[in-house]
Structures are given as C-alpha cells and as structure tokens.
Design an enzyme around this catalytic site. Structure first.
Site, mmCIF file in Angstrom:
data_model
loop_
_atom_site.group_PDB
_atom_site.id
_atom_site.type_symbol
_atom_site.label_atom_id
_atom_site.label_comp_id
_atom_site.label_asym_id
_atom_site.label_seq_id
_atom_site.Cartn_x
_atom_site.Cartn_y
_atom_site.Cartn_z
ATOM 1 N N ILE A 226 -13.556 28.948 21.289
ATOM 2 C CA ILE A 226 -12.609 30.055 21.094
ATOM 3 C C ILE A 226 -12.430 30.224 19.590
ATOM 4 O O ILE A 226 -12.265 29.223 18.871
ATOM 5 C CB ILE A 226 -11.228 29.718 21.706
ATOM 6 C CG1 ILE A 226 -11.354 29.390 23.198
ATOM 7 C CG2 ILE A 226 -10.241 30.859 21.495
ATOM 8 C CD1 ILE A 226 -10.058 28.883 23.833
ATOM 9 N N ALA B 160 -9.059 26.394 13.364
ATOM 10 C CA ALA B 160 -9.806 25.130 13.339
ATOM 11 C C ALA B 160 -11.296 25.403 13.562
ATOM 12 O O ALA B 160 -12.152 24.795 12.908
ATOM 13 C CB ALA B 160 -9.276 24.182 14.404
ATOM 14 N N ASP C 126 3.679 16.527 10.346
ATOM 15 C CA ASP C 126 2.319 16.173 9.949
ATOM 16 C C ASP C 126 2.060 14.842 10.652
ATOM 17 O O ASP C 126 2.753 13.853 10.369
ATOM 18 C CB ASP C 126 2.227 16.023 8.423
ATOM 19 C CG ASP C 126 0.807 15.717 7.962
ATOM 20 O OD1 ASP C 126 0.090 14.992 8.684
ATOM 21 O OD2 ASP C 126 0.420 16.191 6.883
ATOM 22 N N VAL C 127 1.111 14.805 11.567
ATOM 23 C CA VAL C 127 0.962 13.621 12.432
ATOM 24 C C VAL C 127 0.527 12.369 11.662
ATOM 25 O O VAL C 127 0.520 11.282 12.227
ATOM 26 C CB VAL C 127 0.005 13.877 13.621
ATOM 27 C CG1 VAL C 127 0.570 14.927 14.560
ATOM 28 C CG2 VAL C 127 -1.396 14.253 13.137
ATOM 29 N N TYR D 87 -21.113 20.331 14.920
ATOM 30 C CA TYR D 87 -19.838 19.727 15.341
ATOM 31 C C TYR D 87 -19.647 18.364 14.668
ATOM 32 O O TYR D 87 -18.528 17.899 14.491
ATOM 33 C CB TYR D 87 -19.785 19.622 16.872
ATOM 34 C CG TYR D 87 -18.373 19.525 17.412
ATOM 35 C CD1 TYR D 87 -17.415 20.495 17.105
ATOM 36 C CD2 TYR D 87 -17.983 18.464 18.221
ATOM 37 C CE1 TYR D 87 -16.122 20.411 17.590
ATOM 38 C CE2 TYR D 87 -16.690 18.370 18.720
ATOM 39 C CZ TYR D 87 -15.769 19.347 18.400
ATOM 40 O OH TYR D 87 -14.479 19.250 18.889
ATOM 41 N N LYS E 110 -13.897 13.185 19.277
ATOM 42 C CA LYS E 110 -13.463 13.681 20.593
ATOM 43 C C LYS E 110 -13.871 12.712 21.705
ATOM 44 O O LYS E 110 -13.169 12.582 22.710
ATOM 45 C CB LYS E 110 -14.037 15.078 20.870
ATOM 46 C CG LYS E 110 -13.476 16.176 19.982
ATOM 47 C CD LYS E 110 -11.986 16.404 20.184
ATOM 48 C CE LYS E 110 -11.509 17.704 19.545
ATOM 49 N NZ LYS E 110 -10.049 17.843 19.555
ATOM 50 N N THR F 12 -10.649 30.324 16.519
ATOM 51 C CA THR F 12 -9.326 29.927 16.008
ATOM 52 C C THR F 12 -9.511 29.463 14.560
ATOM 53 O O THR F 12 -10.648 29.378 14.083
ATOM 54 C CB THR F 12 -8.750 28.731 16.799
ATOM 55 O OG1 THR F 12 -9.627 27.618 16.629
ATOM 56 C CG2 THR F 12 -8.578 29.029 18.269
ATOM 57 N N SER G 131 -3.993 30.255 18.148
ATOM 58 C CA SER G 131 -4.069 28.830 18.486
ATOM 59 C C SER G 131 -4.072 28.610 19.996
ATOM 60 O O SER G 131 -3.332 29.271 20.743
ATOM 61 C CB SER G 131 -2.848 28.081 17.921
ATOM 62 O OG SER G 131 -2.840 28.102 16.521
ATOM 63 N N ILE G 132 -4.862 27.630 20.413
ATOM 64 C CA ILE G 132 -4.854 27.229 21.822
ATOM 65 C C ILE G 132 -3.440 26.795 22.221
ATOM 66 O O ILE G 132 -2.960 27.108 23.317
ATOM 67 C CB ILE G 132 -5.895 26.116 22.053
ATOM 68 C CG1 ILE G 132 -7.311 26.701 21.930
ATOM 69 C CG2 ILE G 132 -5.704 25.452 23.413
ATOM 70 C CD1 ILE G 132 -8.434 25.690 21.953
#
Ligand code: NAD
Length: 254
Positions: A190, A194, A63-64, A154, A161, A192, A18-19
């Site tokens: 990267i 996600a 959990d947001v 994407y 985003k 990951t 993860s980042i």
C-alpha cells in the site's frame, strides 16, 4: 461485530495514508474508544486532526525507542480507563542507507535500529499492556510477506519482519493463558510514507495487483475491516496467526 465498551491504543498514525489510520477508523466506527500516539512534535499537526475525528480520549507522544515515553502511555491509559482491551502496533523503520543496496551490506547499527523500532517495541508494548488486560485482550502488529520470501529492495526489513512474526507466536504462547491474543496483519503493498522508503515500490504494487487472485490493490480500509474483526470477540480463538490482507497474493507461485 461491535467494539462498544472496548478501549484500544493505536500506535503508528503518521497521516491519512497510514495503515494505522485505516484501522483506527474501523475501530472507531465499530464503537471503540481510542488512545492515539504521535511520533514527535513534527508529526503532531498531521496526527491531531485525525485523532480528533476519532474523538480520541488520549493523544500522546511516543517514540518507541524511549522507555519512559512508552511507560507514560500505559500509565495514562491506566489513569483514564483502568484497563485496555486491544492495541495496534503499526510501526516500522530502517535507515534509508540500509534499505538501499544489498542485505549483505547492512550496517550493524542499521540492523539494530530497525529491529528495535519495528520488532522489540512490540515486545515491550505487550509487557506494558499485560497488567491492563485483566479480562483478556488482543495485541495486533503489522508485518509483510517479505519476511518469508525475498522481495526486491525490502532488504533488512525482511529478517526484521520474520523476527516480528516469530515474536507474535511466542507472545501468543506466553499470554494465551491470560486470554490475551496476539496476531499480525500482513497487508499487501500500500502506498504510504513508510513504503516510500522502499525503492521501486510502484512496481511491487503493480505486481501484487496483476498476480493476486483478486487482482485488486489493497487499501487501508480493507486492512481496517480485518483488524476490527481480529480485535473483536468474534475472533476470540484466533491467536498466534499471520492474517494476510493481500488479495491472495501469498498463495500464488511464480
Ligand atoms: P506509515 O509511514 O504511515 O506508518 C509507519 C509509522 O511508524 C509512522 O506513524 C511513524 O511515525 C512510525 N514510527 C517510525 N519510527 C517510530 C518510532 N521510533 N517510534 C514510534 N513510531 C515510529 O506507513 P505504513 O505503511 O502504514 O506502516 C505501518 C506498518 O505497516 C509498518 O509496520 C509497515 O512495515 C507495515 N506494512 C506496510 C505495508 C505497506 O505496503 N505500506 C505492507 C505490509 C506491512
């Protein structure tokens, strides 16, 4: 550049790819004390050993989408430290069915889910962090170049985003008078978990390496180093910015 005496919240560690993990390691190495969250019980066995490596002062579920859990995180931080100096929001999600195919076919529910988790959660975290940042602070999120240009596969995450980047600017304006800075990291591709939801992601990584001026793949440590600078006092006049960590890919034409 030191983060000694600073307390930070890291949201978004899923595993060692993860980042957020790259950033958390850099924050820890620079001397920060950290609180770390995990998505759910399934994620805990992966996150807990990493949090222990960071000597995390708090390891909390989040959990947001859940307002009560969000509030509980900031209450726990208040009780533990009485203040917060910085936070990292490195969270994104869109339903698989809406990441495949065309933007034009995105479902209403998928769009709202992606926006809620990947963008609105940052607004809410800023709101909850503000009272804990009486001496100023820094809010950091993570975006991607697909907000600006059409990147194959994407899809719905592009507009999400773009909204997140605009959110960064509006929050920076709101919170600037309280010396709370708001910025977004924009890493190149990267590998990951996600990223595994984006079709043909390996081609994106290869293209980024070939086309970027530095001809290098971006790594989570490189993102962490920049994140660590951004939350430090050295960046005290940097706010509202989109900070590319992409080996220069974004400046290249076709
Ligand atoms: P990752 O899978 O390691 O991290 C994504 C995190 O989001 C996970 O920890 C996951 O648990 C969390 N998450 C998803 N839904 C959540 C929810 N409802 N509540 C709380 N947490 C939730 O992948 P990553 O690539 O490290 O992603 C981190 C951020 O970086 C994302 O915003 C992503 O868009 C962004 N980013 C990634 C890349 C890339 O190439 N990997 C490039 C630019 C930006």
């Amino acid at each position: 550049m030191t983060l000694k005496g600073k307390n930070g919240l890291v949201v978004g560690i899923a595993n060692s790819h993860s980042i957020a993990w790259g950033c958390a390691q850099a924050f820890h190495q620079a001397g920060a004390s950290l609180a770390v969250t995990y998505l759910n019980e399934k994620a805990l066995p992966f996150v807990q050993p990493l949090a222990e490596q960071l000597d995390a002062a708090l390891i909390l579920p989040l959990d947001v989408r859940d307002d009560a859990q969000l509030e509980a995180v900031f209450v726990a931080i208040d009780q533990k430290w009485g203040k917060l100096d910085f936070l990292l929001h490195a969270v994104a999600y869109a339903p698989k069915s809406d990441m495949e195919g065309r933007m034009a076919d995105t479902s209403r529910q998928g769009f709202l889910e992606a926006m809620n988790i990947s963008c609105y959660s940052f607004v809410r975290m800023a709101h909850l962090a503000e009272p804990l940042m009486q001496n100023g602070g820094c809010l950091l999120t993570t975006t991607y170049y697909g907000s600006e240009k059409v990147i194959s596969h994407y899809n719905v995450m592009g507009p999400v985003k773009a909204a997140l980047e605009s959110t960064v600017r509006y929050l920076a304006a709101d919170l600037g008078p309280r010396h709370i800075r708001v910025n977004a990291l924009s890493p190149g591709p990267i590998v990951t978990r996600a990223a595994s939801g984006i079709a043909h992601f390996d081609e994106l990584v290869q293209l980024a390496r070939e086309k970027s001026p530095a001809h290098e793949a971006v790594c989570i440590d490189c993102v962490g180093a920049y994140a660590s600078f951004l939350v430090s006092d050295g960046a005290r006049l940097v706010t509202g910015s989109i900070a590319y960590v992409d080996a220069g890919f974004n400046v290249m034409g076709s």
